[in-house]
Scaffold this motif. Structure first.
Motif, PDB file in Angstrom:
ATOM      1  N   MET A 168      50.027  44.787  31.060  1.00  0.00           N
ATOM      2  CA  MET A 168      49.446  44.039  32.174  1.00  0.00           C
ATOM      3  C   MET A 168      49.782  42.558  32.039  1.00  0.00           C
ATOM      4  O   MET A 168      49.807  42.022  30.935  1.00  0.00           O
ATOM      5  CB  MET A 168      47.914  44.193  32.178  1.00  0.00           C
ATOM      6  N   ASN A 169      50.024  41.935  33.185  1.00  0.00           N
ATOM      7  CA  ASN A 169      50.213  40.499  33.152  1.00  0.00           C
ATOM      8  C   ASN A 169      48.849  39.806  33.154  1.00  0.00           C
ATOM      9  O   ASN A 169      47.806  40.461  33.212  1.00  0.00           O
ATOM     10  CB  ASN A 169      51.082  40.024  34.319  1.00  0.00           C
ATOM     11  N   ARG A 170      48.870  38.467  33.123  1.00  0.00           N
ATOM     12  CA  ARG A 170      47.620  37.718  32.994  1.00  0.00           C
ATOM     13  C   ARG A 170      46.667  37.991  34.158  1.00  0.00           C
ATOM     14  O   ARG A 170      45.473  38.193  33.964  1.00  0.00           O
ATOM     15  CB  ARG A 170      47.943  36.229  32.904  1.00  0.00           C
ATOM     16  N   ARG A 171      47.200  38.001  35.359  1.00  0.00           N
ATOM     17  CA  ARG A 171      46.355  38.241  36.530  1.00  0.00           C
ATOM     18  C   ARG A 171      45.765  39.646  36.511  1.00  0.00           C
ATOM     19  O   ARG A 171      44.593  39.844  36.839  1.00  0.00           O
ATOM     20  CB  ARG A 171      47.175  38.031  37.796  1.00  0.00           C
ATOM     21  N   GLN A 172      46.557  40.620  36.118  1.00  0.00           N
ATOM     22  CA  GLN A 172      46.066  41.992  36.051  1.00  0.00           C
ATOM     23  C   GLN A 172      44.982  42.143  34.989  1.00  0.00           C
ATOM     24  O   GLN A 172      44.001  42.878  35.184  1.00  0.00           O
ATOM     25  CB  GLN A 172      47.232  42.943  35.752  1.00  0.00           C
ATOM     26  N   ARG A 173      45.133  41.425  33.883  1.00  0.00           N
ATOM     27  CA  ARG A 173      44.110  41.490  32.837  1.00  0.00           C
ATOM     28  C   ARG A 173      42.787  40.912  33.335  1.00  0.00           C
ATOM     29  O   ARG A 173      41.714  41.446  33.048  1.00  0.00           O
ATOM     30  CB  ARG A 173      44.581  40.746  31.579  1.00  0.00           C
ATOM     31  N   LYS A 174      42.857  39.800  34.074  1.00  0.00           N
ATOM     32  CA  LYS A 174      41.631  39.218  34.609  1.00  0.00           C
ATOM     33  C   LYS A 174      40.929  40.186  35.553  1.00  0.00           C
ATOM     34  O   LYS A 174      39.702  40.353  35.515  1.00  0.00           O
ATOM     35  CB  LYS A 174      41.942  37.911  35.339  1.00  0.00           C
ATOM     36  N   THR A 175      41.713  40.831  36.405  1.00  0.00           N
ATOM     37  CA  THR A 175      41.144  41.811  37.336  1.00  0.00           C
ATOM     38  C   THR A 175      40.520  42.971  36.580  1.00  0.00           C
ATOM     39  O   THR A 175      39.422  43.439  36.923  1.00  0.00           O
ATOM     40  CB  THR A 175      42.237  42.326  38.294  1.00  0.00           C
ATOM     41  N   TRP A 176      41.206  43.425  35.543  1.00  0.00           N
ATOM     42  CA  TRP A 176      40.697  44.542  34.729  1.00  0.00           C
ATOM     43  C   TRP A 176      39.372  44.182  34.065  1.00  0.00           C
ATOM     44  O   TRP A 176      38.423  44.976  34.072  1.00  0.00           O
ATOM     45  CB  TRP A 176      41.743  44.928  33.687  1.00  0.00           C
ATOM     46  N   VAL A 177      39.297  42.985  33.505  1.00  0.00           N
ATOM     47  CA  VAL A 177      38.056  42.558  32.853  1.00  0.00           C
ATOM     48  C   VAL A 177      36.905  42.518  33.855  1.00  0.00           C
ATOM     49  O   VAL A 177      35.808  43.005  33.577  1.00  0.00           O
ATOM     50  CB  VAL A 177      38.240  41.172  32.189  1.00  0.00           C
ATOM     51  N   LEU A 178      37.147  41.949  35.024  1.00  0.00           N
ATOM     52  CA  LEU A 178      36.096  41.870  36.036  1.00  0.00           C
ATOM     53  C   LEU A 178      35.657  43.254  36.483  1.00  0.00           C
ATOM     54  O   LEU A 178      34.456  43.512  36.663  1.00  0.00           O
ATOM     55  CB  LEU A 178      36.579  41.058  37.242  1.00  0.00           C
ATOM     56  N   GLU A 179      36.601  44.152  36.676  1.00  0.00           N
ATOM     57  CA  GLU A 179      36.255  45.515  37.085  1.00  0.00           C
ATOM     58  C   GLU A 179      35.440  46.214  36.005  1.00  0.00           C
ATOM     59  O   GLU A 179      34.479  46.935  36.298  1.00  0.00           O
ATOM     60  CB  GLU A 179      37.529  46.313  37.392  1.00  0.00           C
ATOM     61  N   LEU A 180      35.791  45.995  34.754  1.00  0.00           N
ATOM     62  CA  LEU A 180      35.053  46.610  33.651  1.00  0.00           C
ATOM     63  C   LEU A 180      33.613  46.106  33.613  1.00  0.00           C
ATOM     64  O   LEU A 180      32.661  46.892  33.471  1.00  0.00           O
ATOM     65  CB  LEU A 180      35.774  46.333  32.335  1.00  0.00           C
ATOM     66  N   LEU A 181      33.435  44.785  33.750  1.00  0.00           N
ATOM     67  CA  LEU A 181      32.091  44.211  33.666  1.00  0.00           C
ATOM     68  C   LEU A 181      31.219  44.602  34.847  1.00  0.00           C
ATOM     69  O   LEU A 181      29.988  44.593  34.741  1.00  0.00           O
ATOM     70  CB  LEU A 181      32.184  42.689  33.572  1.00  0.00           C
ATOM     71  N   ALA A 182      31.841  44.940  35.977  1.00  0.00           N
ATOM     72  CA  ALA A 182      31.096  45.351  37.158  1.00  0.00           C
ATOM     73  C   ALA A 182      30.858  46.856  37.209  1.00  0.00           C
ATOM     74  O   ALA A 182      30.099  47.337  38.049  1.00  0.00           O
ATOM     75  CB  ALA A 182      31.840  44.906  38.423  1.00  0.00           C
ATOM     76  N   HIS A 183      31.461  47.599  36.307  1.00  0.00           N
ATOM     77  CA  HIS A 183      31.377  49.063  36.324  1.00  0.00           C
ATOM     78  C   HIS A 183      29.974  49.522  35.951  1.00  0.00           C
ATOM     79  O   HIS A 183      29.325  48.936  35.076  1.00  0.00           O
ATOM     80  CB  HIS A 183      32.396  49.631  35.330  1.00  0.00           C
ATOM     81  N   PRO A 184      29.460  50.584  36.591  1.00  0.00           N
ATOM     82  CA  PRO A 184      28.129  51.091  36.247  1.00  0.00           C
ATOM     83  C   PRO A 184      27.987  51.474  34.768  1.00  0.00           C
ATOM     84  O   PRO A 184      26.897  51.387  34.199  1.00  0.00           O
ATOM     85  CB  PRO A 184      27.966  52.314  37.151  1.00  0.00           C
ATOM     86  N   GLN A 185      29.071  51.890  34.163  1.00  0.00           N
ATOM     87  CA  GLN A 185      29.062  52.272  32.745  1.00  0.00           C
ATOM     88  C   GLN A 185      29.697  51.191  31.875  1.00  0.00           C
ATOM     89  O   GLN A 185      30.379  51.480  30.894  1.00  0.00           O
ATOM     90  CB  GLN A 185      29.808  53.610  32.557  1.00  0.00           C
ATOM     91  N   TRP A 186      29.432  49.947  32.215  1.00  0.00           N
ATOM     92  CA  TRP A 186      30.102  48.836  31.541  1.00  0.00           C
ATOM     93  C   TRP A 186      29.841  48.810  30.041  1.00  0.00           C
ATOM     94  O   TRP A 186      30.742  48.508  29.250  1.00  0.00           O
ATOM     95  CB  TRP A 186      29.669  47.514  32.173  1.00  0.00           C
ATOM     96  N   GLU A 187      28.621  49.150  29.614  1.00  0.00           N
ATOM     97  CA  GLU A 187      28.323  49.108  28.178  1.00  0.00           C
ATOM     98  C   GLU A 187      29.178  50.099  27.404  1.00  0.00           C
ATOM     99  O   GLU A 187      29.660  49.802  26.311  1.00  0.00           O
ATOM    100  CB  GLU A 187      26.846  49.405  27.935  1.00  0.00           C
ATOM    101  N   ALA A 188      29.342  51.281  27.959  1.00  0.00           N
ATOM    102  CA  ALA A 188      30.140  52.312  27.292  1.00  0.00           C
ATOM    103  C   ALA A 188      31.610  51.934  27.223  1.00  0.00           C
ATOM    104  O   ALA A 188      32.362  52.510  26.424  1.00  0.00           O
ATOM    105  CB  ALA A 188      29.981  53.651  28.019  1.00  0.00           C
ATOM    106  N   ARG A 189      32.008  50.953  28.024  1.00  0.00           N
ATOM    107  CA  ARG A 189      33.404  50.556  28.062  1.00  0.00           C
ATOM    108  C   ARG A 189      33.689  49.264  27.297  1.00  0.00           C
ATOM    109  O   ARG A 189      34.831  48.814  27.257  1.00  0.00           O
ATOM    110  CB  ARG A 189      33.860  50.408  29.522  1.00  0.00           C
ATOM    111  N   LEU A 190      32.666  48.674  26.691  1.00  0.00           N
ATOM    112  CA  LEU A 190      32.886  47.411  25.986  1.00  0.00           C
ATOM    113  C   LEU A 190      33.922  47.553  24.869  1.00  0.00           C
ATOM    114  O   LEU A 190      34.631  46.594  24.553  1.00  0.00           O
ATOM    115  CB  LEU A 190      31.568  46.889  25.412  1.00  0.00           C
ATOM    116  N   HIS A 191      34.012  48.745  24.292  1.00  0.00           N
ATOM    117  CA  HIS A 191      34.985  48.944  23.209  1.00  0.00           C
ATOM    118  C   HIS A 191      36.413  48.717  23.700  1.00  0.00           C
ATOM    119  O   HIS A 191      37.304  48.381  22.913  1.00  0.00           O
ATOM    120  CB  HIS A 191      34.847  50.354  22.626  1.00  0.00           C
TER     121      HIS A 191
END
Length: 236
Positions: free
Chosen positions: A1-24
């Motif tokens: 992933m490029n820098r922009r894609q990584r930022k989008t991925w991080v935001l999507e992860l933090l907004a996900h209903p199962q965000w805690e399970a995905r922190l790893h």
């Protein structure tokens, strides 16, 4: 992933209903690759995403502090700069993220806790220009001290006089968070102020145990008194 894609991925992860399970997933990549997304998330319009970013910062930068301490210090210095008047910014989320990092990393707590304490103390000897005059930012510092008091109270106890004084602050958020911090520190000296606050109906939101909830200053004061084995006044 490029820098922009990584930022989008991080935001999507933090907004996900199962965000805690995905922190790893954040910890599975080099910390430097997710920092941009985390800094961006501190400015997200959804308060839950912002708080999830605070939690993630703690885990990611604590891991960096173990592997390469100087890289973690760079992150902390970036937060410090964001809270400096000369930065031209506001530093939203900086005190909270710094505190969560210190809650997760004893090394960072040893090095930076005194600055977090200075954010609520006017004319601190070791950091005379650190006091955060803007109440919403100072509110973040009080949250940070309350959070740090949960796991490393030895780094917060020197702030006890300021925490007790803040029970009478005009800002309801600061009053409530000061009550929470006083309870976490088991500050016996705070009992009179807490007892005077148990009927304070002012509302605030507080992030605890990775959950954001609404409460009142009075409720937090009563919880603090219970933690101290005390009760509030019997009269309304």
């Amino acid at each position: 992933m490029n820098r922009r894609q990584r930022k989008t991925w991080v935001l999507e992860l933090l907004a996900h209903p199962q965000w805690e399970a995905r922190l790893h997933e954040l910890l599975a990549v080099p910390g430097e690759h997710v920092l941009g997304g985390l800094f961006g998330a501190l400015l997200h319009p959804d308060p839950l995403v912002r708080w999830h970013a605070v939690t993630a910062f703690g885990l990611v930068v604590a891991a960096m502090a173990e592997a390469a301490p100087e890289s973690a210090r760079v992150v902390m210095r970036r937060f410090l700069w964001s809270l400096n008047d000369e930065s031209g910014g506001i530093g939203w989320g900086a005190p909270e993220a710094m505190a969560e990092i210190m809650a997760q990393s004893p090394r960072m707590a040893n090095e930076y806790a005194k600055i977090l304490r200075a954010y609520i103390h006017e004319a601190a000897d070791d950091c005379p220009d650190c006091f955060l005059e803007y109440a919403p930012l100072r509110r973040g510092a009080f949250w940070g001290l309350g959070r740090l008091a949960e796991v490393r109270p030895e780094h917060v106890v020197d702030a006890a006089p300021d925490i007790i004084a803040a029970l009478h602050e005009p800002d309801a958020g600061i009053r409530g968070l000061a009550a929470w911090a006083a309870g976490n520190l088991r500050l016996a000296e705070a009992v009179p102020g807490l007892q005077a606050s148990v009927h304070d109906p002012a509302s605030l939101e507080i992030y605890r145990q990775r959950t954001l909830s609404s409460t009142t200053v009075g409720t937090l004061a009563a919880e603090a008194l219970a933690a101290l084995g005390k009760s509030g006044p019997s009269h309304p």
